[in-house]
Design an enzyme around this catalytic site. Structure first.
Site, mmCIF file in Angstrom:
data_model
loop_
_atom_site.group_PDB
_atom_site.id
_atom_site.type_symbol
_atom_site.label_atom_id
_atom_site.label_comp_id
_atom_site.label_asym_id
_atom_site.label_seq_id
_atom_site.Cartn_x
_atom_site.Cartn_y
_atom_site.Cartn_z
ATOM 1 N N CYS A 4 0.844 -1.196 0.000
ATOM 2 C CA CYS A 4 0.000 0.000 0.000
ATOM 3 C C CYS A 4 0.887 1.256 0.000
ATOM 4 O O CYS A 4 1.712 1.450 0.886
ATOM 5 C CB CYS A 4 -0.905 -0.031 1.231
ATOM 6 S SG CYS A 4 -1.810 1.491 1.461
ATOM 7 N N CYS A 7 0.530 3.359 3.264
ATOM 8 C CA CYS A 7 1.223 2.761 4.409
ATOM 9 C C CYS A 7 2.728 2.947 4.260
ATOM 10 O O CYS A 7 3.434 3.195 5.239
ATOM 11 C CB CYS A 7 0.865 1.286 4.543
ATOM 12 S SG CYS A 7 -0.799 1.009 5.196
ATOM 13 N N ASP A 30 -0.747 15.911 -2.839
ATOM 14 C CA ASP A 30 -0.931 14.889 -3.871
ATOM 15 C C ASP A 30 0.216 14.978 -4.881
ATOM 16 O O ASP A 30 0.626 16.063 -5.292
ATOM 17 C CB ASP A 30 -2.287 15.087 -4.572
ATOM 18 C CG ASP A 30 -2.701 13.864 -5.349
ATOM 19 O OD1 ASP A 30 -3.660 13.196 -4.930
ATOM 20 O OD2 ASP A 30 -2.063 13.559 -6.392
ATOM 21 N N HIS A 46 -4.691 1.260 8.280
ATOM 22 C CA HIS A 46 -4.982 0.832 6.909
ATOM 23 C C HIS A 46 -6.433 0.374 6.825
ATOM 24 O O HIS A 46 -6.778 -0.722 7.279
ATOM 25 C CB HIS A 46 -4.041 -0.297 6.465
ATOM 26 C CG HIS A 46 -4.334 -0.761 5.075
ATOM 27 N ND1 HIS A 46 -3.777 -0.172 3.952
ATOM 28 C CD2 HIS A 46 -5.167 -1.727 4.613
ATOM 29 C CE1 HIS A 46 -4.253 -0.765 2.864
ATOM 30 N NE2 HIS A 46 -5.098 -1.723 3.245
ATOM 31 N N ASN A 83 -13.205 9.140 -3.041
ATOM 32 C CA ASN A 83 -13.547 8.141 -4.050
ATOM 33 C C ASN A 83 -13.627 6.785 -3.352
ATOM 34 O O ASN A 83 -12.726 6.412 -2.598
ATOM 35 C CB ASN A 83 -12.473 8.097 -5.141
ATOM 36 C CG ASN A 83 -12.450 9.373 -5.971
ATOM 37 O OD1 ASN A 83 -13.493 9.937 -6.279
ATOM 38 N ND2 ASN A 83 -11.260 9.837 -6.317
ATOM 39 N N HIS A 94 -6.590 2.577 0.222
ATOM 40 C CA HIS A 94 -6.388 2.985 1.624
ATOM 41 C C HIS A 94 -7.158 4.297 1.727
ATOM 42 O O HIS A 94 -6.842 5.263 1.004
ATOM 43 C CB HIS A 94 -4.885 3.157 1.893
ATOM 44 C CG HIS A 94 -4.524 3.570 3.285
ATOM 45 N ND1 HIS A 94 -3.451 3.044 3.975
ATOM 46 C CD2 HIS A 94 -5.078 4.495 4.114
ATOM 47 C CE1 HIS A 94 -3.359 3.611 5.170
ATOM 48 N NE2 HIS A 94 -4.336 4.501 5.270
ATOM 49 N N HIS A 96 -8.781 7.754 2.006
ATOM 50 C CA HIS A 96 -8.183 9.092 2.041
ATOM 51 C C HIS A 96 -9.218 10.102 1.597
ATOM 52 O O HIS A 96 -10.112 9.783 0.808
ATOM 53 C CB HIS A 96 -6.935 9.163 1.154
ATOM 54 C CG HIS A 96 -7.152 8.674 -0.243
ATOM 55 N ND1 HIS A 96 -7.267 7.330 -0.552
ATOM 56 C CD2 HIS A 96 -7.321 9.332 -1.411
ATOM 57 C CE1 HIS A 96 -7.463 7.192 -1.855
ATOM 58 N NE2 HIS A 96 -7.514 8.403 -2.397
ATOM 59 N N HIS A 98 -9.554 13.801 -0.229
ATOM 60 C CA HIS A 98 -8.882 14.838 -1.006
ATOM 61 C C HIS A 98 -9.378 16.208 -0.529
ATOM 62 O O HIS A 98 -10.588 16.391 -0.331
ATOM 63 C CB HIS A 98 -9.255 14.732 -2.490
ATOM 64 C CG HIS A 98 -8.864 13.440 -3.153
ATOM 65 N ND1 HIS A 98 -7.809 13.350 -4.045
ATOM 66 C CD2 HIS A 98 -9.391 12.194 -3.079
ATOM 67 C CE1 HIS A 98 -7.710 12.110 -4.492
ATOM 68 N NE2 HIS A 98 -8.677 11.384 -3.924
HETATM 69 P P1 5GP Z 1 -7.882 8.111 -5.491
HETATM 70 O O1 5GP Z 1 -8.020 8.102 -6.974
HETATM 71 O O2 5GP Z 1 -7.545 6.755 -4.935
HETATM 72 O O3 5GP Z 1 -9.028 8.758 -4.775
HETATM 73 O O4 5GP Z 1 -6.669 9.065 -5.170
HETATM 74 C C1 5GP Z 1 -5.362 8.625 -5.101
HETATM 75 C C2 5GP Z 1 -4.500 9.847 -5.179
HETATM 76 O O5 5GP Z 1 -3.219 9.532 -4.674
HETATM 77 C C3 5GP Z 1 -4.303 10.374 -6.603
HETATM 78 O O6 5GP Z 1 -4.751 11.725 -6.668
HETATM 79 C C4 5GP Z 1 -2.783 10.245 -6.838
HETATM 80 O O7 5GP Z 1 -2.265 11.326 -7.572
HETATM 81 C C5 5GP Z 1 -2.238 10.186 -5.429
HETATM 82 N N1 5GP Z 1 -1.026 9.405 -5.234
HETATM 83 C C6 5GP Z 1 -0.766 8.166 -5.720
HETATM 84 N N2 5GP Z 1 0.441 7.735 -5.306
HETATM 85 C C7 5GP Z 1 0.945 8.717 -4.508
HETATM 86 C C8 5GP Z 1 2.181 8.863 -3.785
HETATM 87 O O8 5GP Z 1 3.050 7.978 -3.766
HETATM 88 N N3 5GP Z 1 2.352 10.027 -3.100
HETATM 89 C C9 5GP Z 1 1.397 11.018 -3.082
HETATM 90 N N4 5GP Z 1 1.682 12.129 -2.385
HETATM 91 N N5 5GP Z 1 0.233 10.919 -3.768
HETATM 92 C C10 5GP Z 1 0.020 9.792 -4.469
HETATM 93 ZN ZN ZN Z 2 -2.434 1.310 3.643
#
Ligand code: 5GP
Ligand code: ZN
Length: 102
Positions: A4, A7, A30, A46, A83, A94, A96, A98
């Site tokens: 992950c 994590c 992000d 997690h 999302n 995991h 989160h 935004h």
């Molecule tokens: P999701 O689409 O799952 O709601 O959002 C995942 C977000 O995590 C995306 O906006 C993507 O740009 C961001 N993201 C993915 N990998 C990493 C990372 O390693 N570091 C950071 N800071 N953001 C990440």
């Molecule tokens: Zn995780």
């Protein structure tokens, strides 16, 4: 869990600047911002997605953190986004939240 991204960030396996941290969660910018300010607020536990949250007090704690982060970052006008599930665009499994602000 070992694979992950979030994590790994928490465990410092992926270097990342924490812009906020408390007992429950942490926040990072992000990596691929979709707004001028794009912050991810991530619980330390997690949890795969909102569908897997057992204690909904966690959600209160995350939004409480969001208000602190926004104060710290001088953000007054913003969107929050969660999302949930692949078909809704969840890429990292995991939970989160935004924060998006222009
Ligand atoms: P999701 O689409 O799952 O709601 O959002 C995942 C977000 O995590 C995306 O906006 C993507 O740009 C961001 N993201 C993915 N990998 C990493 C990372 O390693 N570091 C950071 N800071 N953001 C990440
Ligand atoms: Zn995780």
């Amino acid at each position: 869990m070992n694979n992950c991204f979030f994590c790994k960030i928490l465990n410092r396996e992926i270097p990342s600047k924490f812009i906020y941290e408390d007992d429950v969660c942490f926040a990072v910018n992000d990596i691929n911002p979709k707004a001028k300010k794009h912050i991810l607020v991530i619980p330390k536990e997690h949890i795969v997605s909102l569908n897997y949250v057992e204690d909904l007090n966690l959600i209160k704690d995350l939004f409480s953190a969001i208000r602190k982060i926004n104060k710290q970052e001088n953000i007054t006008d913003f969107k929050t986004l969660i999302n949930t599930g692949k078909n809704a665009g969840q890429e990292v499994n995991h939970l989160h939240i935004h924060i998006l602000s222009n």
